[in-house]
Design a protein around this motif. Structure first.
Motif, PDB file in Angstrom:
ATOM      1  N   GLU A 117      32.836  53.054  12.683  1.00 25.20           N
ATOM      2  CA  GLU A 117      32.843  54.424  12.157  1.00 25.20           C
ATOM      3  C   GLU A 117      33.211  54.484  10.673  1.00 25.20           C
ATOM      4  OE1 GLU A 117      34.635  57.605  14.248  1.00 25.20           O
ATOM      5  OE2 GLU A 117      33.903  56.950  16.203  1.00 25.20           O
ATOM      6  N   GLY A 118      32.655  53.589   9.895  1.00 22.91           N
ATOM      7  CA  GLY A 118      32.896  53.602   8.454  1.00 22.91           C
ATOM      8  C   GLY A 118      34.037  52.722   8.001  1.00 22.91           C
ATOM      9  N   TYR A 119      34.909  52.334   8.902  1.00 23.10           N
ATOM     10  CA  TYR A 119      36.004  51.428   8.553  1.00 23.10           C
ATOM     11  C   TYR A 119      35.503  49.991   8.503  1.00 23.10           C
ATOM     12  CZ  TYR A 119      39.209  55.293   9.550  1.00 23.10           C
ATOM     13  OH  TYR A 119      39.860  56.500   9.545  1.00 23.10           O
ATOM     14  N   ASN A 136      38.582  52.264   4.270  1.00 22.47           N
ATOM     15  CA  ASN A 136      38.002  53.435   4.935  1.00 22.47           C
ATOM     16  C   ASN A 136      36.559  53.629   4.476  1.00 22.47           C
ATOM     17  OD1 ASN A 136      38.072  54.662   2.394  1.00 22.47           O
ATOM     18  ND2 ASN A 136      39.905  55.854   2.844  1.00 22.47           N
ATOM     19  N   ALA A 137      35.932  54.705   4.928  1.00 24.48           N
ATOM     20  CA  ALA A 137      34.517  54.940   4.638  1.00 24.48           C
ATOM     21  C   ALA A 137      34.250  55.154   3.148  1.00 24.48           C
ATOM     22  CB  ALA A 137      34.022  56.142   5.436  1.00 24.48           C
ATOM     23  N   ASP A 138      35.285  55.550   2.384  1.00 27.12           N
ATOM     24  CA  ASP A 138      35.136  55.761   0.945  1.00 27.12           C
ATOM     25  C   ASP A 138      35.389  54.491   0.143  1.00 27.12           C
ATOM     26  OD1 ASP A 138      34.589  58.494   1.301  1.00 27.12           O
ATOM     27  OD2 ASP A 138      36.734  58.965   1.367  1.00 27.12           O
ATOM     28  N   PRO A 175      40.285  58.631  13.841  1.00 30.75           N
ATOM     29  CA  PRO A 175      38.860  58.732  14.163  1.00 30.75           C
ATOM     30  C   PRO A 175      38.259  59.972  13.501  1.00 30.75           C
ATOM     31  CG  PRO A 175      40.156  59.604  15.945  1.00 30.75           C
ATOM     32  CD  PRO A 175      41.150  59.069  14.940  1.00 30.75           C
ATOM     33  N   LYS A 176      36.966  60.115  13.605  1.00 31.78           N
ATOM     34  CA  LYS A 176      36.338  61.335  13.104  1.00 31.78           C
ATOM     35  C   LYS A 176      36.829  62.516  13.926  1.00 31.78           C
ATOM     36  CE  LYS A 176      32.145  59.093  11.377  1.00 31.78           C
ATOM     37  NZ  LYS A 176      30.668  58.968  11.514  1.00 31.78           N
ATOM     38  N   LYS A 177      36.766  63.693  13.337  1.00 27.50           N
ATOM     39  CA  LYS A 177      37.288  64.889  13.982  1.00 27.50           C
ATOM     40  C   LYS A 177      36.649  65.090  15.360  1.00 27.50           C
ATOM     41  CE  LYS A 177      38.227  69.771  13.075  1.00 27.50           C
ATOM     42  NZ  LYS A 177      38.047  70.891  12.123  1.00 27.50           N
ATOM     43  N   ARG A 207      36.966  63.100  17.879  1.00 30.42           N
ATOM     44  CA  ARG A 207      36.790  61.839  18.596  1.00 30.42           C
ATOM     45  C   ARG A 207      38.152  61.301  19.033  1.00 30.42           C
ATOM     46  NH1 ARG A 207      31.751  59.285  17.561  1.00 30.42           N
ATOM     47  NH2 ARG A 207      32.593  57.669  18.952  1.00 30.42           N
TER      48      ARG A 207
END
Length: 232
Positions: free
Chosen positions: A138-140, A151-153, A212-214, A216
């Protein structure tokens, strides 16, 4: 650059052993026997790693760990007496990287200090090329070799040694349920007396740092009565 280690213990013999052992390995070690002396040195020096006794004649090492962890991500290793070994384990709950029991063994001291300095050294270094990525979810992104998580950024997530080792252990057994005893053995490298709250505290911090994403569920799932499993 030579790492700077600030050691707080009111036992002169312990200070001498830590200083001589680590200076032989190329570290700069500054001893402190009192809390005021520790604070003065800390304000004047660029400290990379703290080695702190949990029991002090003029203060509480655990309270100091909590204070230091809230202010920075620098390395922290606790020293506890064998009769108060639970203090060291409690220190892991509040953010210490590691804990050692006195009387100290030189080889173990060097190994633990090296591991924590590796984490803090990696966090401080701005490498132009990201190390090899071993796991993504999930982007990590996780690099097991570099002991880093992003993180995803693309921003690095600062984890303590115990937090990273717990995450790595769960990733290595992805989909399997690990008991608290198995987790403690994995992150300490030897069997400790089981303190459920220590593992639970590290899990709680990981969930906050790697959410996690909102909407999830957390990546680390609790299996009631058994332990934890990684679903990322």
């Amino acid at each position: 650059m030579t790492p700077c280690i600030l050691v707080l213990d009111d036992e002169a013999s312990v200070l001498k052993l830590v200083q001589e052992t680590l200076e032989e390995r190329g570290c700069r070690v500054i001893p402190a026997r009192t809390l005021p002396q520790f604070r003065k040195i800390d304000a004047e020096e660029a400290v990379d790693l703290y080695v702190i006794a949990t029991t002090l004649a003029n203060g509480n090492g655990l309270s100091l760990v909590r204070e230091l962890r809230q202010a920075s991500d620098r390395g922290i290793i606790l020293l506890s007496d064998r009769r108060n070994e639970g203090d060291g384990l409690h220190g892991l709950e509040i953010g210490a990287d590691d804990a050692l029991v006195k009387p100290l063994r030189q080889r173990e001291l060097v190994a633990r200090v090296t591991a924590v300095l590796r984490r803090t050294g990696k966090a401080a270094a701005a490498a132009p090329v990201r190390p090899r990525i071993d796991h993504e979810f999930e982007g990590y992104a996780v690099s097991l070799v570099a002991r880093q998580v992003w993180n995803a950024d693309g921003q690095e997530i600062a984890l303590t040694t115990s937090e990273f080792e717990l995450l790595a252990a769960l990733i290595a057994h992805r989909g399997q349920v690990l008991s608290r005893d198995q987790i403690m053995n994995a992150i300490k490298g030897r069997q400790w007396e089981s303190y459920d709250r220590v593992v639970d505290g590290i899990i709680s911090r990981l969930r906050r740092k790697i959410p996690p994403k909102k909407g999830r569920p957390p990546f680390i799932r609790t299996v009631h009565g058994v332990g934890y499993t990684f679903t990322g």
